[in-house]
Each structure stands twice: as structure tokens, then as C-alpha cells.
Scaffold this motif. Structure first.
Motif, PDB file in Angstrom:
ATOM      1  N   GLN A   5     -10.345   2.668   1.458  1.00 22.72           N
ATOM      2  CA  GLN A   5      -9.389   3.035   2.893  1.00 22.72           C
ATOM      3  C   GLN A   5      -8.010   2.595   2.266  1.00 22.72           C
ATOM      4  N   LEU A   6      -7.769   1.484   1.828  1.00 21.75           N
ATOM      5  CA  LEU A   6      -6.383   1.051   1.755  1.00 21.75           C
ATOM      6  C   LEU A   6      -6.003   2.244   0.616  1.00 21.75           C
ATOM      7  N   ALA A   7      -6.586   2.449  -0.418  1.00 23.72           N
ATOM      8  CA  ALA A   7      -6.049   3.235  -1.339  1.00 23.72           C
ATOM      9  C   ALA A   7      -5.624   4.750  -0.895  1.00 23.72           C
ATOM     10  N   GLU A   8      -6.430   5.361   0.317  1.00 25.51           N
ATOM     11  CA  GLU A   8      -5.972   6.517   0.812  1.00 25.51           C
ATOM     12  C   GLU A   8      -4.823   6.184   1.879  1.00 25.51           C
ATOM     13  N   ARG A   9      -4.674   5.213   2.374  1.00 24.50           N
ATOM     14  CA  ARG A   9      -3.696   5.071   3.217  1.00 24.50           C
ATOM     15  C   ARG A   9      -2.362   4.929   2.374  1.00 24.50           C
ATOM     16  N   LEU A  10      -2.546   4.624   1.061  1.00 24.02           N
ATOM     17  CA  LEU A  10      -1.209   4.397   0.189  1.00 24.02           C
ATOM     18  C   LEU A  10      -0.952   5.597  -0.601  1.00 24.02           C
ATOM     19  N   SER A  11      -2.339   6.542  -0.921  1.00 21.79           N
ATOM     20  CA  SER A  11      -1.910   7.549  -1.798  1.00 21.79           C
ATOM     21  C   SER A  11      -1.968   7.188  -3.191  1.00 21.79           C
ATOM     22  N   VAL A  12      -2.842   6.094  -3.352  1.00 24.77           N
ATOM     23  CA  VAL A  12      -3.165   5.621  -4.734  1.00 24.77           C
ATOM     24  C   VAL A  12      -4.434   5.592  -5.231  1.00 24.77           C
ATOM     25  N   SER A  13      -4.804   5.148  -6.477  1.00 22.67           N
ATOM     26  CA  SER A  13      -6.259   4.966  -6.618  1.00 22.67           C
ATOM     27  C   SER A  13      -6.911   3.546  -6.203  1.00 22.67           C
ATOM     28  N   THR A  14      -8.167   3.535  -6.040  1.00 27.30           N
ATOM     29  CA  THR A  14      -8.734   2.358  -5.669  1.00 27.30           C
ATOM     30  C   THR A  14      -8.989   1.322  -6.953  1.00 27.30           C
ATOM     31  N   SER A  15      -8.563   1.904  -8.184  1.00 25.15           N
ATOM     32  CA  SER A  15      -8.594   0.969  -9.329  1.00 25.15           C
ATOM     33  C   SER A  15      -7.230   0.274  -9.372  1.00 25.15           C
ATOM     34  N   LEU A  16      -6.301   0.923  -8.646  1.00 29.03           N
ATOM     35  CA  LEU A  16      -4.952   0.218  -8.686  1.00 29.03           C
ATOM     36  C   LEU A  16      -5.052  -0.826  -7.561  1.00 29.03           C
ATOM     37  N   ILE A  17      -5.734  -0.754  -6.536  1.00 26.39           N
ATOM     38  CA  ILE A  17      -5.907  -1.548  -5.272  1.00 26.39           C
ATOM     39  C   ILE A  17      -6.675  -2.828  -6.185  1.00 26.39           C
ATOM     40  N   ALA A  18      -7.773  -2.398  -6.939  1.00 24.20           N
ATOM     41  CA  ALA A  18      -8.336  -3.570  -7.328  1.00 24.20           C
ATOM     42  C   ALA A  18      -7.470  -4.421  -8.402  1.00 24.20           C
ATOM     43  N   LYS A  19      -6.414  -3.842  -8.969  1.00 24.85           N
ATOM     44  CA  LYS A  19      -5.803  -4.635  -9.953  1.00 24.85           C
ATOM     45  C   LYS A  19      -4.615  -5.530  -9.196  1.00 24.85           C
ATOM     46  N   PHE A  20      -4.313  -5.019  -8.096  1.00 17.77           N
ATOM     47  CA  PHE A  20      -3.523  -5.849  -6.773  1.00 17.77           C
ATOM     48  C   PHE A  20      -4.390  -7.055  -6.805  1.00 17.77           C
ATOM     49  N   GLU A  21      -5.671  -6.950  -6.271  1.00 15.59           N
ATOM     50  CA  GLU A  21      -6.562  -8.078  -5.751  1.00 15.59           C
ATOM     51  C   GLU A  21      -6.667  -9.194  -6.944  1.00 15.59           C
ATOM     52  N   THR A  22      -6.799  -8.322  -7.950  1.00 14.96           N
ATOM     53  CA  THR A  22      -7.251  -9.347  -9.056  1.00 14.96           C
ATOM     54  C   THR A  22      -6.029 -10.045  -9.737  1.00 14.96           C
ATOM     55  N   ASN A  23      -4.546  -9.680  -9.415  1.00 16.36           N
ATOM     56  CA  ASN A  23      -3.619 -10.266  -9.905  1.00 16.36           C
ATOM     57  C   ASN A  23      -3.392  -9.710 -11.365  1.00 16.36           C
ATOM     58  N   ARG A  24      -3.970  -8.461 -11.561  1.00 17.94           N
ATOM     59  CA  ARG A  24      -3.688  -7.785 -12.897  1.00 17.94           C
ATOM     60  C   ARG A  24      -2.494  -6.901 -13.011  1.00 17.94           C
ATOM     61  N   LEU A  25      -1.988  -6.622 -11.839  1.00 20.24           N
ATOM     62  CA  LEU A  25      -0.930  -5.796 -11.597  1.00 20.24           C
ATOM     63  C   LEU A  25      -0.004  -6.267 -10.184  1.00 20.24           C
ATOM     64  N   ILE A  26       1.338  -6.274 -10.397  1.00 17.57           N
ATOM     65  CA  ILE A  26       2.144  -6.659  -9.248  1.00 17.57           C
ATOM     66  C   ILE A  26       2.601  -5.156  -8.521  1.00 17.57           C
TER      67      ILE A  26
END
Length: 244
Positions: A5-26
Motif C-alpha cells: 500500500q505504501l509503495a503504491e502511494r509513493l509510486s515505488v517498489s515494495t523492495s524499496l520500502i523494505a530497504k527503508f524499514e531495515t535501515n539498508r537505504l536512507i
């Protein structure tokens, strides 16, 4: 809200959201702004991302010092070759990180992180007090070119209008003095002092009370060679004009 849902709102991939959540990407600045808009969270994501970037572009060995710097109520620094990090403009920081042999994985992230560090000087609750001493050579070295130097030195003069910022200069006429041994910084955190020493390979935080006291004495001896506040500002302004 799910990752999808968040990925859709931001127009990004779910993998990107996962990287934010696990501190792999800022999150980049615009993404952090969109996150704040989605969650109606003011500037929470933007501030957190900026703070994270303050550490991301720097080598692991400097991170303990940056943590102390962000918590400090007072920082005292001496730099014989470059503008102190807390006072660097974006263009000056970019030139230093690009041209001085500093290895960073992402130049723009490193620049953003360095600029974010200066937020401690403008904290709402208790701005950090900064007492910086620089060698006159710092004002004369053409880092990034004349325009960059002019803007950088004018930025220092502007920073000194803050009641918690003081910059003084050791003039070239001072000759030999203790500062020629290299840069150092001291931070006051929770009522105690810690120090930081830098060298071409890495840097280290000094916490041993006796060694910190010795470095405190070195910093004070360096300051004795510096011009008083007003003459220092006049020298900085003269140097700024010379780059115009």
C-alpha cells in the motif's frame, strides 16, 4: 499500512520500502517529504533521513565522534588546513570530499550528511556552542575555486552572528605554534569532555580523562595564538573579498 500500500502511494517498489524499514537505504529528500505527507507526520521523516545521512557518508571510524558531536552542548575545534565540518558550505564540502582523496560511496549523500551535521548549531532546545580556531592558511587555500571560497568565508561571517558560534584565526605571522601538530576537536557531552584526533588513514575518539585533559591544554594553547574575535572576523572578511 502494508508495504504494498505504501509503495503504491509513493509510486515505488515494495523492495524499496523494505530497504527503508531495515535501515539498508536512507530515503532521499523528496521521498522523505512524500512519506511525511502520506503519514501527516510534519517533518519527522525528513529530519530522520537528514540525521541518518549525517552518518552515512562518513567512514565507520568517525561515526562514534559524530554521535558525540550531535549530543554535544559545546564543541571546540582547531583546523590548520580546512574549514571545520560544522561550518562548511555545500560546495566547499563537495570539493573537499571529491578532491581531497576522501573515498565515499556516494558523493552527494556524503555532502548532504556533512551539511546536516551543522543542525546542532541551530537546535531549538539547546544549540551547541562552537568555538572554532583555524589557521590563516585555511582562508587562503583555493578549495573549489574563488567563488566557492568567497561564499564559504562569507558563510562563516554569517554563522558568527549566531550567539553560540565563535571563529578565530591564527595569523600567518604567528610562526611556529602547537597547532602545527595537526587538527583536534573536543566535545562536551553530559558534563564530560571527549576528544577527536584525525590523520590521513583514520581518526579516533579519545575518552581517557588524562589524555583529554592534555588535549584540552593543547587547544587552549593554540587559542592563545589566535587573534581576538573582531580582528579575526575582519581577517576572514578581507580574505573573502580577495576571492571575489
Amino acid at each position: 499500512m502494508t508495504q504494498e500500500q505504501l509503495a503504491e502511494r509513493l509510486s515505488v517498489s515494495t523492495s524499496l520500502i523494505a530497504k527503508f524499514e531495515t535501515n539498508r537505504l536512507i530515503p532521499k529528500s523528496d521521498t522523505a517529504r512524500h512519506l511525511d505527507a502520506v503519514f501527516d507526520s510534519g517533518e519527522t521523516f525528513q529530519e530522520s533521513a537528514a540525521e541518518a545521512r549525517a552518518f552515512s557518508g562518513d567512514s565507520i571510524w568517525i561515526r562514534p565522534w559524530l554521535e558525540y558531536e550531535q549530543q554535544a552542548t559545546m564543541v571546540r575545534s582547531f583546523e590548520p588546513t580546512v574549514i571545520p565540518g560544522l561550518l562548511q558550505t555545500e560546495e566547499y564540502a563537495r570539493a573537499i570530499l571529491r578532491d581531497a582523496g576522501t573515498r565515499v560511496p556516494d558523493l552527494e549523500e556524503a555532502v548532504a550528511g556533512r551539511i546536516a551535521r551543522s543542525g546542532v548549531l541551530r537546535r531549538d532546545d539547546q544549540p551547541c556552542r562552537l568555538f572554532a580556531v583555524v589557521d590563516e592558511a585555511v582562508l587562503r587555500r583555493p578549495v573549489g575555486g574563488p567563488k566557492t571560497m568567497s561564499e564559504q568565508l562569507h558563510a562563516i561571517v554569517q554563522a558568527c552572528t549566531l550567539p553560540n558560534v565563535s571563529v578565530t584565526v591564527v595569523p600567518a605571522s604567528a610562526g611556529a605554534y602547537p597547532g602545527l601538530n595537526g587538527p583536534l576537536a573536543l566535545a562536551t557531552v553530559d558534563g564530560r569532555n571527549v576528544a577527536f584526533l584525525d590523520d590521513p588513514l583514520d581518526g579516533r575518539v579519545i575518552e581517557d580523562p588524562d589524555r583529554v585533559t592534555a588535549l584540552d591544554e593543547v587547544w587552549e594553547s593554540i587559542r592563545e595564538y589566535a587573534l581576538p574575535g573582531r580582528p579575526s572576523l575582519e581577517l576572514i572578511m578581507e580574505a573573502a573579498e580577495s576571492w571575489s
